[in-house]
Motif scaffolding. Structure first.
Motif, PDB file in Angstrom:
ATOM      1  N   LYS A   1      47.945  41.892  31.101  1.00 55.93           N
ATOM      2  CA  LYS A   1      47.634  40.689  31.878  1.00 55.93           C
ATOM      3  C   LYS A   1      46.397  39.989  31.317  1.00 55.93           C
ATOM      4  O   LYS A   1      45.517  40.624  30.748  1.00 55.93           O
ATOM      5  N   LYS A   2      46.342  38.676  31.516  1.00 48.03           N
ATOM      6  CA  LYS A   2      45.216  37.905  30.998  1.00 48.03           C
ATOM      7  C   LYS A   2      44.123  37.731  32.028  1.00 48.03           C
ATOM      8  O   LYS A   2      42.938  37.681  31.688  1.00 48.03           O
ATOM      9  N   TYR A   3      44.491  37.635  33.306  1.00 47.88           N
ATOM     10  CA  TYR A   3      43.515  37.395  34.368  1.00 47.88           C
ATOM     11  C   TYR A   3      43.635  38.456  35.456  1.00 47.88           C
ATOM     12  O   TYR A   3      44.681  39.084  35.610  1.00 47.88           O
ATOM     13  N   MET A   4      42.545  38.611  36.203  1.00 45.25           N
ATOM     14  CA  MET A   4      42.550  39.497  37.358  1.00 45.25           C
ATOM     15  C   MET A   4      42.255  38.685  38.608  1.00 45.25           C
ATOM     16  O   MET A   4      41.329  37.873  38.626  1.00 45.25           O
ATOM     17  N   SER A   5      43.027  38.929  39.662  1.00 40.39           N
ATOM     18  CA  SER A   5      42.835  38.223  40.926  1.00 40.39           C
ATOM     19  C   SER A   5      41.999  39.063  41.879  1.00 40.39           C
ATOM     20  O   SER A   5      41.748  40.250  41.641  1.00 40.39           O
ATOM     21  N   GLY A   6      41.598  38.464  42.986  1.00 36.48           N
ATOM     22  CA  GLY A   6      40.812  39.181  43.979  1.00 36.48           C
ATOM     23  C   GLY A   6      41.569  40.334  44.603  1.00 36.48           C
ATOM     24  O   GLY A   6      41.021  41.423  44.792  1.00 36.48           O
TER      25      GLY A   6
ATOM     26  N   ARG B   1      40.175  32.907  47.574  1.00 35.94           N
ATOM     27  CA  ARG B   1      41.614  33.080  47.382  1.00 35.94           C
ATOM     28  C   ARG B   1      42.054  32.622  45.999  1.00 35.94           C
ATOM     29  O   ARG B   1      43.243  32.642  45.675  1.00 35.94           O
ATOM     30  N   ALA B   2      41.098  32.214  45.187  1.00 32.37           N
ATOM     31  CA  ALA B   2      41.429  31.716  43.850  1.00 32.37           C
ATOM     32  C   ALA B   2      40.601  32.418  42.771  1.00 32.37           C
ATOM     33  O   ALA B   2      40.246  31.819  41.763  1.00 32.37           O
ATOM     34  N   ILE B   3      40.278  33.703  42.998  1.00 28.76           N
ATOM     35  CA  ILE B   3      39.543  34.473  42.001  1.00 28.76           C
ATOM     36  C   ILE B   3      40.439  34.673  40.778  1.00 28.76           C
ATOM     37  O   ILE B   3      41.589  35.073  40.890  1.00 28.76           O
ATOM     38  N   LYS B   4      39.884  34.384  39.617  1.00 29.68           N
ATOM     39  CA  LYS B   4      40.653  34.451  38.377  1.00 29.68           C
ATOM     40  C   LYS B   4      39.678  34.786  37.245  1.00 29.68           C
ATOM     41  O   LYS B   4      38.957  33.928  36.758  1.00 29.68           O
ATOM     42  N   ILE B   5      39.646  36.064  36.821  1.00 23.35           N
ATOM     43  CA  ILE B   5      38.626  36.533  35.885  1.00 23.35           C
ATOM     44  C   ILE B   5      39.276  37.077  34.620  1.00 23.35           C
ATOM     45  O   ILE B   5      40.211  37.877  34.680  1.00 23.35           O
ATOM     46  N   GLU B   6      38.759  36.668  33.471  1.00 18.88           N
ATOM     47  CA  GLU B   6      39.245  37.173  32.192  1.00 18.88           C
ATOM     48  C   GLU B   6      38.547  38.488  31.844  1.00 18.88           C
ATOM     49  O   GLU B   6      37.502  38.834  32.413  1.00 18.88           O
ATOM     50  N   ASN B   7      39.109  39.187  30.875  1.00 24.47           N
ATOM     51  CA  ASN B   7      38.640  40.511  30.482  1.00 24.47           C
ATOM     52  C   ASN B   7      37.149  40.544  30.153  1.00 24.47           C
ATOM     53  O   ASN B   7      36.390  41.362  30.677  1.00 24.47           O
ATOM     54  N   HIS B   8      36.695  39.654  29.258  1.00 19.64           N
ATOM     55  CA  HIS B   8      35.310  39.719  28.787  1.00 19.64           C
ATOM     56  C   HIS B   8      34.306  39.379  29.879  1.00 19.64           C
ATOM     57  O   HIS B   8      33.141  39.757  29.789  1.00 19.64           O
TER      58      HIS B   8
END
Length: 370
Positions: free
Chosen positions: A29-34, A91-98
């Motif tokens: 996956k590219k992003y992580m949600s809350g 409700r819109a948390i979107k975090i990349e790996n780094h």
């Protein structure tokens, strides 16, 4: 206490833990949600420490926004709008790996500190409030703290509207009274072993042992039976609440070797800046290796406690003044000369101590690109 946390091992453990979790998750996956953060690891407390870090990042941005002199942020309609905006963001948390890895590392460090030394952890939470009354910050943090909740609740209740120093005294009194009631750290941290086993012989050292070692030996360790329930909650609004985990039978694999930073402090009456620079520059990259804008920004809560107690005679104001003075220096050499002149001799610093090594490394990070 005759034992203390080996900060070098803890930093490297947190880094290895984060690497393992993130490699597995971001491999597909590219992003992580809350919602995925809440269910990410077997440790509910680690997961909520990540959410807590995000909440604090939001507060930092909000403080910057409120510093704008052209708008009335105390207006009721504005306050309600900001609250709703925060709920939408949650409700819109979107975090990349780094971006996520550093949050995870800090979350693991905070989790271990909370389990092993709640006095130190909550002391750090009080410090985060800086000049303001700690009550607001502690109440906000309570939603994310799942361990030693009775101690925190009593601290909030008995601290009242007092300043931070009163809260620290209250915390110390409560801690001494509740010491025998606190859940053992190994019970609390058992769920972390499901991701990466903790070497307790490496994590907890007696004060007689050297602060750093070349490497941790591989040790087979019986892991306490534990597992934490997966959360079924949704992140509709921050802060988030969650139930405590329940135990079941699960055995962890053998602990891997986790190498620690090896650093040798300068010797002699005063610190040699050239030798100190060369030795820190030759170290392996670690969790706290990267450059920092200021010492205040770079110091971790466990370091803040250690520096204040061990290097600055228990006086946080003296440490704060030292940070500001060192930040004004133009080079590492100038900073070390200032440290030698004002602190090393006058406060009788031990060059071989863990706290001096950590402090010099923090200064090195401030100037390592200059």
């Amino acid at each position: 206490m005759n034992d203390k946390i080996n900060l070098n091992y803890l930093e490297n453990y947190a880094h290895a833990f984060s690497e393992k979790v993130c490699s597995e998750y971001f491999g597909t996956k590219k992003y992580m949600s809350g919602q995925e953060i809440i269910q990410l690891t077997p440790s509910t407390q680690v997961n909520f420490m990540v959410i807590k870090a995000l909440f604090e990042k939001w507060n930092e941005e909000l403080d910057k926004l409120k510093s704008n002199p052209f708008f009335d942020y105390k207006d009721m309609a504005v306050a309600e709008a900001l609250k709703e905006f925060m709920n939408v963001l949650s409700r819109a948390i979107k975090i990349e790996n780094h971006h996520f890895r550093p949050l995870m590392e800090i979350a693991v460090i905070d989790t271990v500190l909370l389990a092993i030394d709640p006095l130190l952890y909550f002391w750090g939470e009080i410090e985060k409030s800086k000049e303001e009354n700690p009550l607001k910050h502690l109440k906000a943090s309570k939603k994310y703290i799942k361990w030693h909740t009775k101690l925190l609740a009593e601290l909030i209740e008995k601290g009242g509207q007092e300043e931070s120093e009163i809260y620290k005294n209250t915390l110390n009194d409560l801690y001494q009274k509740m010491l025998n009631e606190l859940e053992p750290a190994q019970n609390l941290l058992a769920s972390l072993n499901q991701v990466l086993p903790i070497d307790w012989n490496a994590l907890i050292q007696s004060e007689a042992e050297e602060a750093t070692v070349a490497a941790m030996p591989e040790v087979k360790e019986e892991v306490l039976d534990s597992n934490e329930e997966e959360s079924e909650e949704k992140i509709d609004d921050l802060p988030i609440s969650h139930t405590e985990p329940e135990d079941d039978d699960k055995e962890s694999p053998t602990a891997p070797v986790i190498e620690e930073r090896k650093s040798t402090p300068p010797s002699g009456g005063t610190i040699d800046p050239a030798l100190a620079w060369a030795r820190f520059e030759s170290e392996q990259s670690g969790l706290l290796k990267g450059p920092i804008e200021s010492l205040e920004d770079g110091v971790a809560i466990n370091q803040r406690f250690m520096f204040t107690k061990k290097l600055f005679e228990g006086n946080p104001d003296l440490m704060g003044h030292a940070f500001k003075s060192i930040d004004k220096c133009d080079s590492f050499v100038e900073a070390i000369e200032l440290i030698n002149d004002r602190y090393v001799v006058k406060l009788n610093w031990d060059h071989d101590s863990e706290e001096v090594i950590e402090f010099l490394h923090l200064v090195y990070r401030k100037f390592d690109e200059k």
